[in-house]
Design a protein around this motif. Structure first.
Motif, PDB file in Angstrom:
ATOM      1  N   LYS A 177      27.488  27.802 -61.848  1.00  0.00           N
ATOM      2  CA  LYS A 177      25.930  27.654 -62.048  1.00  0.00           C
ATOM      3  C   LYS A 177      25.555  28.373 -63.154  1.00  0.00           C
ATOM      4  O   LYS A 177      24.309  28.871 -63.066  1.00  0.00           O
ATOM      5  CB  LYS A 177      25.289  27.910 -60.855  1.00  0.00           C
ATOM      6  N   ARG A 178      26.087  28.201 -64.435  1.00  0.00           N
ATOM      7  CA  ARG A 178      26.010  29.000 -65.370  1.00  0.00           C
ATOM      8  C   ARG A 178      24.863  28.414 -66.531  1.00  0.00           C
ATOM      9  O   ARG A 178      24.487  28.824 -67.278  1.00  0.00           O
ATOM     10  CB  ARG A 178      27.083  29.413 -66.066  1.00  0.00           C
ATOM     11  N   GLN A 179      24.477  27.133 -66.168  1.00  0.00           N
ATOM     12  CA  GLN A 179      23.382  26.443 -66.981  1.00  0.00           C
ATOM     13  C   GLN A 179      23.918  26.263 -68.563  1.00  0.00           C
ATOM     14  O   GLN A 179      23.026  25.950 -69.386  1.00  0.00           O
ATOM     15  CB  GLN A 179      22.013  27.120 -66.953  1.00  0.00           C
ATOM     16  N   SER A 180      25.002  26.312 -68.747  1.00  0.00           N
ATOM     17  CA  SER A 180      25.644  25.971 -70.328  1.00  0.00           C
ATOM     18  C   SER A 180      26.972  25.280 -69.989  1.00  0.00           C
ATOM     19  O   SER A 180      27.580  25.423 -69.395  1.00  0.00           O
ATOM     20  CB  SER A 180      25.917  27.254 -70.933  1.00  0.00           C
ATOM     21  N   THR A 181      27.065  24.511 -71.212  1.00  0.00           N
ATOM     22  CA  THR A 181      28.438  24.192 -71.533  1.00  0.00           C
ATOM     23  C   THR A 181      29.260  24.722 -72.493  1.00  0.00           C
ATOM     24  O   THR A 181      28.909  25.481 -73.098  1.00  0.00           O
ATOM     25  CB  THR A 181      28.468  22.648 -72.033  1.00  0.00           C
ATOM     26  N   ARG A 182      30.603  24.304 -72.629  1.00  0.00           N
ATOM     27  CA  ARG A 182      31.440  25.133 -73.620  1.00  0.00           C
ATOM     28  C   ARG A 182      30.995  24.702 -75.043  1.00  0.00           C
ATOM     29  O   ARG A 182      30.715  25.713 -75.706  1.00  0.00           O
ATOM     30  CB  ARG A 182      33.026  24.675 -73.549  1.00  0.00           C
ATOM     31  N   THR A 183      30.422  23.644 -75.077  1.00  0.00           N
ATOM     32  CA  THR A 183      29.909  23.102 -76.411  1.00  0.00           C
ATOM     33  C   THR A 183      28.740  23.709 -76.757  1.00  0.00           C
ATOM     34  O   THR A 183      28.396  24.294 -77.811  1.00  0.00           O
ATOM     35  CB  THR A 183      29.641  21.787 -76.579  1.00  0.00           C
ATOM     36  N   GLU A 184      27.966  23.950 -75.783  1.00  0.00           N
ATOM     37  CA  GLU A 184      26.548  24.667 -76.209  1.00  0.00           C
ATOM     38  C   GLU A 184      26.819  26.316 -76.329  1.00  0.00           C
ATOM     39  O   GLU A 184      26.285  26.784 -77.395  1.00  0.00           O
ATOM     40  CB  GLU A 184      25.670  24.610 -74.758  1.00  0.00           C
ATOM     41  N   ILE A 185      27.709  26.892 -75.603  1.00  0.00           N
ATOM     42  CA  ILE A 185      28.076  28.253 -75.775  1.00  0.00           C
ATOM     43  C   ILE A 185      28.826  28.337 -77.255  1.00  0.00           C
ATOM     44  O   ILE A 185      28.490  29.264 -77.810  1.00  0.00           O
ATOM     45  CB  ILE A 185      29.274  28.674 -74.869  1.00  0.00           C
ATOM     46  N   GLU A 186      29.685  27.574 -77.693  1.00  0.00           N
ATOM     47  CA  GLU A 186      30.186  27.722 -79.033  1.00  0.00           C
ATOM     48  C   GLU A 186      29.139  27.441 -80.099  1.00  0.00           C
ATOM     49  O   GLU A 186      29.290  28.014 -81.135  1.00  0.00           O
ATOM     50  CB  GLU A 186      31.350  26.566 -79.217  1.00  0.00           C
TER      51      GLU A 186
END
Length: 436
Positions: A270-279
């Motif tokens: 439930k971190r509210q982010s995707t890997r793409t968004e983090i990158e």
């Protein structure tokens, strides 16, 4: 025992867990001292008759350490070496009922927000005029500055909201006043801490105010380094980076716990982010503030984590090349939403995965340290040990990051800033010599 009770009380506070707990202990120490009660922090001399154990309840290892420490103090009480044992902090907040039944020798249990009740045990008054005042237990040149309490996030693995409650920001005025007070005591570096820095101000001011707070703290005369810890990636306020660039006394350093890189795990957590968004966020941060030191923490062994998820974390680290990485193995915490999932990865496998991931980061860290050889950095001296000095660059926080080992024929004092030319690199540390 009769003779002991005629002596003046002396209180020893033992702090376990994170820097936020340490600040709580420092505030308690300050309040006791203001009430003319003799207080020490983590004294090994056994010249006290009362102990307050400030516990951690975050993960299994921390809980075990807290319980063992309480039992050690209870044993001293049984032997007549102590009169009273009090327990406060996160473990006490979370498991008070069970602990009272299991360890009846403890004289009183307190939660995380019950400082006035602790003081009542000493017939002491909570002095509101001391707001922000505390007795530092860190070396005098640095201190932690807690800007808020609690957390509104709902990460599935985390029990902090159960122990610390909802997010409550402190006013900017109180924080600036505390920073000024710390500088008067000799503090040159403050580390901003909270359960979640970037949420700061939403409750008080109805908008994120971390950037404005940094503007005000940067104006405090004598405050040479300001460091940011525990920034949540989702909806990160990019204006913070502009303020960081603008003020040389705000360290070019950001601690942003990401916890994982696999979309499956990020969703389950439930971190509210995707890997793409983090990158994309990391790319935007580095584009806005080139040269920034990014620290993150990760969790491995979360329920359902596969080998593919682990490989994705390793690939993510190789691609992102963070400057600093810490890793935790998943701890199955009752009361969290993840507790409903099967804790299906054995402890030794969790540890093996953590080691595997850190081996990737170890190589990255060494390569990044090699790039620093021959360059000169401003370094704060922390201590002298075994005939050499240990310090840190602006890219390193206390205890969790790299140290710079300095050979110097001249005398250096903790809190001094010196220019150091890096002469040698290791996996996680640097060596250097002072230059004019």
């Amino acid at each position: 025992m009769k003779a002991r009770t005629l002596q003046k009380d002396r209180v020893n506070i033992i702090t376990l867990g994170c820097s936020k707990n340490l600040v709580d202990s420092e505030v308690l120490s300050g309040q006791l001292a203001a009430n003319e009660i003799d207080v020490v922090h983590e004294s090994g001399k056994l010249d006290h008759n009362i102990v307050v154990v400030n516990t951690c309840g975050f993960i299994d290892k921390a809980k075990e350490e807290s319980i063992n420490t309480i039992l050690d103090q209870v044993e001293l009480k049984k032997k007549g070496r102590l009169d009273k044992v009090y327990v406060t902090g996160c473990l006490s907040e979370r498991y008070r009922g069970d602990l009272e039944a299991e360890i009846p020798e403890v004289d009183a249990w307190f939660g995380t927000l019950e400082l006035p009740l602790i003081l009542k045990q000493f017939d002491a008054d909570y002095k509101t005029e001391l707001l922000g005042e505390r007795m530092l237990s860190t070396p005098k040149h640095y201190a932690y500055l807690k800007i808020s309490e609690g957390c509104n996030r709902t990460c599935s693995f985390c029990a902090i909201p159960l122990m610390r409650g909802q997010h409550v920001s402190r006013t900017m005025e109180s924080l600036v006043e505390e920073a000024e007070s710390l500088v008067k005591k000799g503090v040159k570096e403050v580390m901003l801490i909270a359960q979640e820095l970037t949420y700061y101000g939403l409750d008080l001011y109805k908008k994120r105010m971390l950037a404005e707070l940094l503007e005000r703290l940067a104006a405090v005369k004598g405050l040479e380094w300001i460091r940011l810890h525990y920034a949540y990636p989702n909806k990160f306020p990019m204006e913070v980076l502009e303020v960081m660039r603008k003020h040389p006394n705000i360290c070019n350093y950001l601690d942003m716990p990401l916890q994982h890189a696999s979309d499956n795990m990020l969703k389950a957590m439930k971190r509210q982010s995707t890997r793409t968004e983090i990158e994309q966020l990391v790319a935007d941060i580095r584009a806005t503030n080139p040269g920034i030191c990014l620290r993150t923490t990760l969790i491995t062994g979360f329920p359902g984590e596969t080998r593919e998820d682990v490989e994705e974390v390793k690939d993510f680290l190789q691609k992102m090349r963070f400057d600093r990485v810490g890793i935790f193995t998943y701890s199955h915490e009752e009361g969290t939403s993840a507790h409903d999932l099967a804790d299906d990865i054995p402890a030794d496998e969790k540890q093996a995965r953590a080691q595997e991931i850190m081996e990737v980061q170890q190589e990255i860290s060494y390569e990044k340290n090699l790039e620093k050889v021959g360059k000169v950095f401003k370094v704060i001296i922390d201590k002298k040990e075994a005939g050499r000095y240990l310090g840190r660059t602006e890219f390193d926080s206390v205890e969790v990051d790299n140290e710079v080992v300095i050979q110097s024929s001249g005398k250096l004092t903790p809190g001094d800033f010196v220019n150091v030319k890096i002469t040698r690199a290791y996996d996680y540390d640097l060596e250097g010599e002072v230059v004019e």
